[in-house]
Motif scaffolding. Structure first.
Motif, mmCIF file in Angstrom:
data_model
loop_
_atom_site.group_PDB
_atom_site.id
_atom_site.type_symbol
_atom_site.label_atom_id
_atom_site.label_comp_id
_atom_site.label_asym_id
_atom_site.label_seq_id
_atom_site.Cartn_x
_atom_site.Cartn_y
_atom_site.Cartn_z
ATOM 1 N N HIS A 67 0.882 -1.065 0.089
ATOM 2 C CA HIS A 67 -0.021 0.013 0.043
ATOM 3 C C HIS A 67 0.840 1.154 0.159
ATOM 4 O O HIS A 67 0.555 2.252 -0.845
ATOM 5 C CB HIS A 67 -1.077 0.117 1.327
ATOM 6 N N HIS A 68 1.988 1.412 0.674
ATOM 7 C CA HIS A 68 2.700 2.458 1.022
ATOM 8 C C HIS A 68 3.598 2.506 -0.309
ATOM 9 O O HIS A 68 3.700 3.833 -0.965
ATOM 10 C CB HIS A 68 3.871 2.358 1.914
ATOM 11 N N HIS A 69 3.875 1.662 -1.054
ATOM 12 C CA HIS A 69 4.569 1.559 -2.500
ATOM 13 C C HIS A 69 3.417 2.148 -3.396
ATOM 14 O O HIS A 69 3.746 3.284 -4.075
ATOM 15 C CB HIS A 69 4.994 0.229 -2.696
ATOM 16 N N HIS A 70 2.288 1.796 -3.488
ATOM 17 C CA HIS A 70 1.544 2.268 -4.590
ATOM 18 C C HIS A 70 1.148 3.782 -4.016
ATOM 19 O O HIS A 70 0.848 4.652 -5.092
ATOM 20 C CB HIS A 70 0.295 1.416 -4.450
ATOM 21 N N THR A 71 1.006 4.077 -3.060
ATOM 22 C CA THR A 71 0.541 5.599 -2.435
ATOM 23 C C THR A 71 1.823 6.279 -2.828
ATOM 24 O O THR A 71 1.393 7.560 -3.448
ATOM 25 C CB THR A 71 0.563 5.507 -1.028
ATOM 26 N N ILE A 72 2.858 5.879 -2.797
ATOM 27 C CA ILE A 72 3.942 6.951 -3.194
ATOM 28 C C ILE A 72 4.251 7.030 -4.876
ATOM 29 O O ILE A 72 4.255 8.063 -5.291
ATOM 30 C CB ILE A 72 5.461 6.273 -2.882
ATOM 31 N N GLU A 73 3.629 6.000 -5.620
ATOM 32 C CA GLU A 73 3.592 6.038 -6.946
ATOM 33 C C GLU A 73 2.430 6.992 -7.381
ATOM 34 O O GLU A 73 2.510 7.858 -8.271
ATOM 35 C CB GLU A 73 3.294 4.602 -7.620
ATOM 36 N N ASP A 74 1.361 6.822 -6.823
ATOM 37 C CA ASP A 74 0.270 7.700 -6.922
ATOM 38 C C ASP A 74 0.320 9.271 -6.613
ATOM 39 O O ASP A 74 0.128 10.155 -7.730
ATOM 40 C CB ASP A 74 -1.107 7.180 -6.233
ATOM 41 N N ASP A 75 0.906 9.279 -5.387
ATOM 42 C CA ASP A 75 1.051 10.589 -4.998
ATOM 43 C C ASP A 75 2.256 11.747 -5.583
ATOM 44 O O ASP A 75 2.250 12.705 -5.479
ATOM 45 C CB ASP A 75 1.099 10.950 -3.496
ATOM 46 N N VAL A 76 3.333 10.841 -5.682
ATOM 47 C CA VAL A 76 4.782 11.397 -5.993
ATOM 48 C C VAL A 76 5.175 11.019 -7.321
ATOM 49 O O VAL A 76 5.538 12.086 -8.147
ATOM 50 C CB VAL A 76 5.696 11.159 -4.926
ATOM 51 N N LEU A 77 5.259 9.686 -7.539
ATOM 52 C CA LEU A 77 5.712 9.351 -8.884
ATOM 53 C C LEU A 77 5.166 9.887 -10.054
ATOM 54 O O LEU A 77 5.717 10.252 -11.148
ATOM 55 C CB LEU A 77 6.076 8.017 -8.883
#
Length: 223
Positions: A67-77
């Motif tokens: 979940h954290h990995h995907h949140t970083i992708e959605d919000d930052v990457l």
């Protein structure tokens, strides 16, 4: 005669996406591994409460990690990719995948909790194994699509400064006690050699401390 701009293009230093590769590798490997472990329990492999609790704990941490990995992708990457590459990148399908993965993670958490609490471990393990098999298939397909779409864009368009910002955001919200040993577990030999070479003495000592606790739980999970 070569112009300065030609030289700059020719010598562009691209972001190091090793950490992202290892994270993806870990998600695929862990879901496959625990699908096998729980299938064996469903078939009658001994699973005392301590082992069940360790399996459930690991799976809950794995869900947090994904979940954290995907949140970083959605919000930052993704915003960085869109700002850097514009119409050359389309991440809408990947965003949709994240919604489906989140729904599946909620089921996985619930079934891991039920498995740890169940008196009939074989029945609970059957449901948990089915969920893990589905998670493995979904993540394998999603990651293959993501790496095909995203990695070339990062390589061609993303600056080192933007990539450093993405990696900093990823580290800030991560669970080091869980993530660092998994990096060491899923890295290739050349990747490990490079990381150890870049790490200072203090970091190497910290790694030993983190791995020790991780390995204790791994021994319990192995039965």
């Amino acid at each position: 005669m070569t112009s300065n701009s030609d030289t700059a293009v020719a010598t562009r230093v691209t972001p190091d996406i090793t950490g992202m590769r290892i994270a993806h590798r870990g998600m695929i490997s862990d879901t496959r591994r625990f699908a096998q472990i729980t299938a064996q329990i469903a078939a009658g492999s001994p699973c005392p409460p301590r082992r069940a609790a360790a399996i459930a704990e690991y799976l809950n941490l794995l869900c947090d990690s994904i979940h954290h990995h995907h949140t970083i992708e959605d919000d930052v990457l993704w915003p960085v990719l869109i700002a850097s590459a514009g119409p050359a990148v389309d991440v809408r399908e990947l965003e949709d995948d994240h919604i489906h993965v989140d729904e599946l993670l909620a089921t996985l958490r619930a079934r891991a909790f039920a498995f740890a609490a169940a008196s009939d471990k074989q029945a609970a393990a059957t449901e948990l194994a089915d969920t893990l098999k589905t998670a493995h298939a979904l993540l394998s397909e999603h990651i293959a699509d993501e790496e095909k779409v995203v990695f070339p864009i990062i390589d061609e368009y993303v600056s080192l400064e933007d990539w450093a910002r993405i990696e900093k955001a990823a580290k800030q919200g991560g669970n080091l006690k869980f993530e660092v040993p998994r990096v060491l577990q899923h890295a290739t030999e050349p990747e490990l050699a490079r990381m150890k070479q870049e790490a200072g003495v203090a970091i190497r000592l910290m790694l030993k401390f983190l791995v020790r606790g991780f390995d204790k739980r791994e021994a319990i999970i192995a039965g």
